[in-house]
Design a protein around this motif. Structure first.
Motif, mmCIF file in Angstrom:
data_model
loop_
_atom_site.group_PDB
_atom_site.id
_atom_site.type_symbol
_atom_site.label_atom_id
_atom_site.label_comp_id
_atom_site.label_asym_id
_atom_site.label_seq_id
_atom_site.Cartn_x
_atom_site.Cartn_y
_atom_site.Cartn_z
ATOM 1 N N SER A 304 1.287 3.199 -10.078
ATOM 2 C CA SER A 304 2.928 4.205 -9.087
ATOM 3 C C SER A 304 3.982 2.969 -8.637
ATOM 4 N N MET A 305 3.721 1.723 -8.894
ATOM 5 C CA MET A 305 4.450 0.727 -8.033
ATOM 6 C C MET A 305 4.925 -0.051 -9.090
ATOM 7 N N PRO A 311 10.649 -4.995 -13.720
ATOM 8 C CA PRO A 311 9.244 -5.092 -14.218
ATOM 9 C C PRO A 311 8.841 -5.054 -13.505
ATOM 10 N N PHE A 312 7.159 -4.615 -13.593
ATOM 11 C CA PHE A 312 6.027 -4.494 -13.051
ATOM 12 C C PHE A 312 5.043 -5.487 -13.762
ATOM 13 N N THR A 313 3.880 -6.688 -12.931
ATOM 14 C CA THR A 313 2.643 -6.600 -14.130
ATOM 15 C C THR A 313 3.037 -7.388 -14.665
ATOM 16 N N VAL A 320 -2.210 -8.370 -7.736
ATOM 17 C CA VAL A 320 -3.708 -7.271 -6.499
ATOM 18 C C VAL A 320 -3.489 -6.692 -5.628
ATOM 19 N N LEU A 321 -4.294 -5.040 -5.829
ATOM 20 C CA LEU A 321 -4.169 -3.994 -4.620
ATOM 21 C C LEU A 321 -5.635 -3.739 -4.905
ATOM 22 N N SER A 344 0.717 6.899 -3.132
ATOM 23 C CA SER A 344 1.078 6.318 -4.445
ATOM 24 C C SER A 344 3.029 6.123 -3.486
ATOM 25 N N GLU A 345 3.537 7.197 -2.882
ATOM 26 C CA GLU A 345 4.684 7.337 -2.065
ATOM 27 C C GLU A 345 4.762 6.513 -1.129
ATOM 28 N N VAL A 346 3.954 6.314 0.190
ATOM 29 C CA VAL A 346 3.629 5.929 1.224
ATOM 30 C C VAL A 346 3.460 4.232 0.777
ATOM 31 N N MET A 347 3.290 4.090 -0.458
ATOM 32 C CA MET A 347 3.127 2.481 -1.069
ATOM 33 C C MET A 347 4.900 2.173 -1.162
ATOM 34 N N TRP A 348 5.765 3.441 -2.043
ATOM 35 C CA TRP A 348 7.009 3.362 -2.395
ATOM 36 C C TRP A 348 7.513 2.270 -1.085
#
Length: 459
Positions: A304-305, A311-313, A320-321, A344-348
């Motif tokens: 979700s990040m 872009p990601f990764t 790493v998570l 996922s929303e909390v991480m955003w």
């Protein structure tokens, strides 16, 4: 003796003689550093969860730092590793999936590979302090388990190679406390940046968010040091030093739609993408989860990040998570899929909270006239580190700077001198995409970009 294996002793002696002072100077600089622990923050996340204690420390001379998450009792952990360059401790062991509470601490650090020392240092501190021992074979193993990851915070972003070491990590661990988590340029996020792919090179840091739904608690922590840009829920880039020809307002969809041709069309010739980036994250819930569910939580939240970092990764990221269940809530009151969606929303939220206020460009004072006698007092060679020096010279009533060490000093290069534009009597600036301010604090001290990310040189 085979001629191909002959050793030229005079040359070797000369090389060792020349490099020894530099190596000694670097080591001496590291040994003389004073840890700054749990420093005050302009912004902090407040949370009500006594089992999670956090300690943050930094070497301001870097600046670089470490963040230690200490759980009051052993907890379960899973990990999801992505990107092309992750740096972790004990990741393969976590992937074996043992359904047993073994984890004590999660450690995030700057300093690239050197920062991994922080993770093992916290484990030995647990043993040295008597909280853990060497018994790994009882029904409830009491050996310390510390896991962790690092970000790359060297290169063009700072003019030294100071790293978070054992002393800093153990001091941060021993000062860990619950209820508060500093946001922005603290701990492992002290010199984090984001958006290098687009030349944004915005300052980032560590972020955190916390949510309670009934009896369920969810906390997210992250250090964003990403090649991609940080993006809010409306698609706007949270922070970016835009090129001169960029449209005044731009969102991530427009930026990516014609990337990279649009940067050329906008006359963007200052793109400075770092090839070393990483986002390291931790998601914690109090709901008891099986090891399979915990692994899926790590995967879902990490996936979700990609909404909040675009872009990601990439191959240049080492993302790493870690997912942790404290298992304080025995009843399964929320399905793992729903829990993962909320987390996922909390991480955003945590990602967005990592962005600090960005330094602004200094404003030149075109009316200011400085006499030559005063400018002469500012000239000379200033040293930032064993490989970064700068020479200040005067030509008529103007001041110039040129890097004379092994590396450029931000936009001040080694091939030609750069004119310094006066802001005040002792403060100068260099025009460009990124803020560059030089402040002569005394006749023997020069600070570049005074403030949270300053670099200090002495004559």
């Amino acid at each position: 003796m085979d001629s191909s294996k002959k050793i030229n002793l005079p040359i070797i002696f000369l090389i060792s003689t020349l490099t020894a002072p530099l190596s000694w100077a670097a080591a001496n600089q590291q040994d003389s550093l004073k840890p700054r622990i749990n420093s005050k923050s302009e912004r902090s996340l407040n949370y009500d969860w006594p089992i999670i204690k956090v300690g943050t420390g930094s070497y301001e001379e870097g600046p670089t730092g470490v963040t230690v998450f200490h759980f009051d009792r052993k907890v379960n952990v899973a990990v999801d590793v992505r990107g092309g360059g992750p740096g972790t401790v004990n990741a393969p062991y976590m992937d074996l999936g043992y359904d047993m509470a073994e984890l004590d601490t999660v450690v995030f650090a700057g300093g690239s590979w050197y920062g991994l020392e922080a993770t093992t240092a916290v484990a030995t501190a647990l043993k040295d302090d008597g909280l853990r021992d060497g018994d790994a074979f009882s029904l409830t193993p009491n050996i310390a388990m510390s896991v962790g990851s690092i970000i790359f915070d060297f290169g063009a972003r700072r003019l030294n190679e100071i790293y978070p070491d054992k002393r800093l990590a153990q001091a941060s661990y021993r000062a860990a406390k619950t209820g508060s988590f500093p946001l922005g340029p603290h701990g492992a996020g002290r010199s984090a940046v984001s958006g290098g792919l687009f030349g944004c090179n915005a300052f980032s840091g560590q972020g955190g968010a916390y949510r309670e739904i009934g009896d369920i608690k969810i906390a997210a922590f992250t250090v964003v040091n990403s090649l991609g840009a940080i993006v809010d829920r409306k698609g706007k880039i949270a922070a970016c030093y835009q090129g001169e020809g960029w449209p005044e307002k731009i969102d991530i969809a427009e930026l990516l739609a014609k990337f990279p041709d649009n940067l050329t069309d906008w006359g963007d010739d200052q793109q400075q993408a770092s090839s070393k980036n990483t986002t390291i994250s931790l998601i914690v819930t109090n709901q008891k989860m099986s090891q399979a569910e915990l692994k899926r939580l790590a995967t879902q939240v990490h996936t979700s990040m990609g909404r909040g970092i675009q872009p990601f990764t990439t191959i240049f990221d080492g993302d790493v998570l870690y997912a942790v269940s404290t298992a304080e809530l025995e009843e399964n009151t929320m399905s793992s899929a729903v829990l993962g969606t909320v987390a996922s929303e909390v991480m955003w939220d945590a990602i967005l909270s990592s962005v600090p206020e960005q330094p602004k460009h200094a404003v030149a004072n075109n009316r200011l006239s400085l006499n030559k006698k005063h400018l002469n007092k500012l000239t000379g060679e200033y040293t930032f580190s064993e490989f970064a020096q700068i020479t200040i010279s005067r030509d008529s009533s103007k001041l110039y700077a040129q890097a004379t060490g092994l590396r450029d000093v931000f936009a001040i290069g080694r091939t030609t001198a750069t004119e310094l534009i006066p802001v005040s009597k002792n403060v100068f600036m260099v025009p460009g995409r990124y803020p560059l301010t030089l402040s002569f604090e005394t006749t023997d001290e020069l600070i570049i970009n005074p403030g949270k990310w300053q670099q200090t040189a002495r004559r």
